[in-house]
Design an enzyme around this catalytic site. Sequence first.
Site, PDB file in Angstrom:
ATOM      1  CD  GLU A 390     -57.072 -26.622  47.832  1.00 44.70           C
ATOM      2  OE1 GLU A 390     -56.807 -25.407  47.946  1.00 44.70           O
ATOM      3  OE2 GLU A 390     -58.239 -27.046  47.683  1.00 44.70           O
ATOM      4  CG  HIS A 459     -64.088 -30.326  39.402  1.00 46.22           C
ATOM      5  ND1 HIS A 459     -63.928 -29.021  39.026  1.00 46.22           N
ATOM      6  CD2 HIS A 459     -64.451 -30.297  40.711  1.00 46.22           C
ATOM      7  CE1 HIS A 459     -64.185 -28.230  40.062  1.00 46.22           C
ATOM      8  NE2 HIS A 459     -64.506 -28.981  41.094  1.00 46.22           N
TER       9      HIS A 459
END
Length: 663
Positions: A390, A459
């Site tokens: 990322e 999440h």
Amino acid sequence: MESKELEAVYRTMLRIRRFDEGVADLFKEGLVKGTAHSYVGQEAVAAGACAVLTKQDFVVSHHRGHGHCIAKGASLARMMAELMGRVTGYCKGLGGSMHIADLDLNILGANGIVGAGIGIGSGAALSNKLRGENAVGVVFFGDGAVNEGIFHECLNVGSLWKLPMVYLCENNQYGLSTSIKDSTAIDRVSKRAAAYSLPGVTIDGNDVMAVYEATKEAVARARRGEGPTLIEAITYRWGDHSMRANLPRYRTDEEVADWRKRDAVARFEHRLETEYGFTQEALSRIRAEVEAELAAAKEFAVASPEPTLTDLENAVYAPHHQPPEPKPAPSRELSFAESIKEALAQEMERDPSVFVLGEDVGKIGGIFAATRGLIEKFGAERVRDTPISEAAIAACAVGAAIMGMRPVAEVQIFDFITHMMDMIVNQSAKFRFMLGGKPTVPLVIRGPQGGGIRLAAQHSQSLEAWFTHVPGLVVLAPSSPYEAKGLLVSAIREDNPVIFLEHKMLYVGKKALVPEEPYAIPIGKAAVKRHGRDVTLVATMAMVDSALQAATRLETEGIDVEVIDPRTLRPLDEDTIVKSVMKTSRLVIAHEGWKRWGFGAEVAAMVAEKAIDWLDAPILRVGARDTPMPYNDKLERLVIPSTEDIVDALKAVVLRDRVAAEV
Ligand SMILES: Cc1ncc(C[n+]2csc(CCOP(=O)(O)OP(=O)(O)O)c2C)c(N)n1
Ligand SMILES: [Mg+2]
């Protein structure tokens, strides 16, 4: 090298040395403030490497960056003015020593964050590759940066994508006080190249010709399209870590004295005389010219004015993309994902500088299918599958945006944004500002956030408040397929970094009417989704649907709710909210993020500041419970605000007055 080139390299080394010696004096005098990191001792690295580069080639620097800027052709006067915090400086006095850059010279900036330049340089190189430019770049970084994750992520993508660049580690053997022997579990940084299938070399960084030759070879390889090289240049900084540092001793006097004997400038002077026939007079003339240049630079800086508050305020954002609100006729129904895909496809068609990158965005079109099918149309270069890296994804987006591309990076699930935070918050949000308000950073970071589908605590978060807090970022939050398309088009055309939040419940929600032709929803413009007289309800993303349901329910009880969807969370359309509150005298804010310290707190404070005299009731916020998201579905439903919760809040602010009136 020709005699003229040799002279130029020597002049560069002297300019660097004398500039930083001068800066050290000015720091003691109090004219240079804050801090600056002297490059004295390492002159051969910048001078030798930059001698290989053309004007089109770029450099990315680090906190010890004066030498790189000077070697790439920066003006001593404008650098000096910057160090003195003057408006004539490279960053209008807003950046200082650690942020000097000149995009016209392809100096993409120094950096206050160790290792960050490695990422930005990789993105800039990706941009050159995507555009088919012949230019290459050199990224300079210290030995301290090689133990940052960004180094490893970027050497991997650099090698994988054959980026046209050189990774140049200036191993001055210390990161602040810590010896490389105590920080790095390998004896040669260059050996790490093998782990990424790159060539790696270690050279004498105090021998300017050795630096020149190694860089020449690496640059030639990069220009041939064969990818990067990792060069480790062994060198030494003569001074302390920074001009401000007043540290206990961590190096021995003998070691410092020994390295001073290996003085790169004196060594090169000797070679110029003995090998290349330069006379003492010729060298003295160059020295005198450099002294005169430095004196003029100081004079220019001292005489320059300081920046004003207007310079400060104007440097944060480029003008926003605010076309008139379109009213295109909706033609057919699209899902949320189809709307995002259509916006991307139409913008990629319109503008070749738009490209998409992220984990699994190519072959499978992302796990929420928002990019599905784009690779077939635009190819794997522009719809780029990345490693699970990322920081590198965000860094490539920042670097490419600085070079004028318009990257759209997907974060697979928004919670993973933690790995991108440096690039978003320290780099993209501040780049324009730190450079005095000139460059633009047109990038979009988009992806699914929020709960509702039982993905648990890591999440499911709603993280808008992390980003709305940061000057320099734009935060967009669509609430329907119509908004998703129109806001994403604006996000892509916007010249500031955009955080684009896609609530997961909208992905699994209903299809809705969306116009076929491209349209852009102006940034910073709220939508009044329902007009009402009794109470203003500000709701975001998936909460807009719940808000409208709550309003419909309360209709039967004689409560008329005005629902406002800000759409842009930052910059917030304060006018629309305040005007509505002035009409209704009551305010409820509903969002899925945590209620405490959330987006709603800012809206409440803003309304209290601007319209407290119009309020007839306390402002209420409806937000998530103050816990992480649980896996258990019943508990998840209790954490996420429900329509019922919104109804209760609306009733509470409206009925308290009615009850009071009846008494
Ligand atoms: C991410 C990050 N961690 C720590 C710091 C504080 N810091 C600034 S420079 C530095 C030492 C860096 O060493 P190196 O990369 O070898 O560069 P050098 O100073 O030796 O040129 C440290 C710890 C920082 N600016 N950024
Ligand atoms: Mg170091």
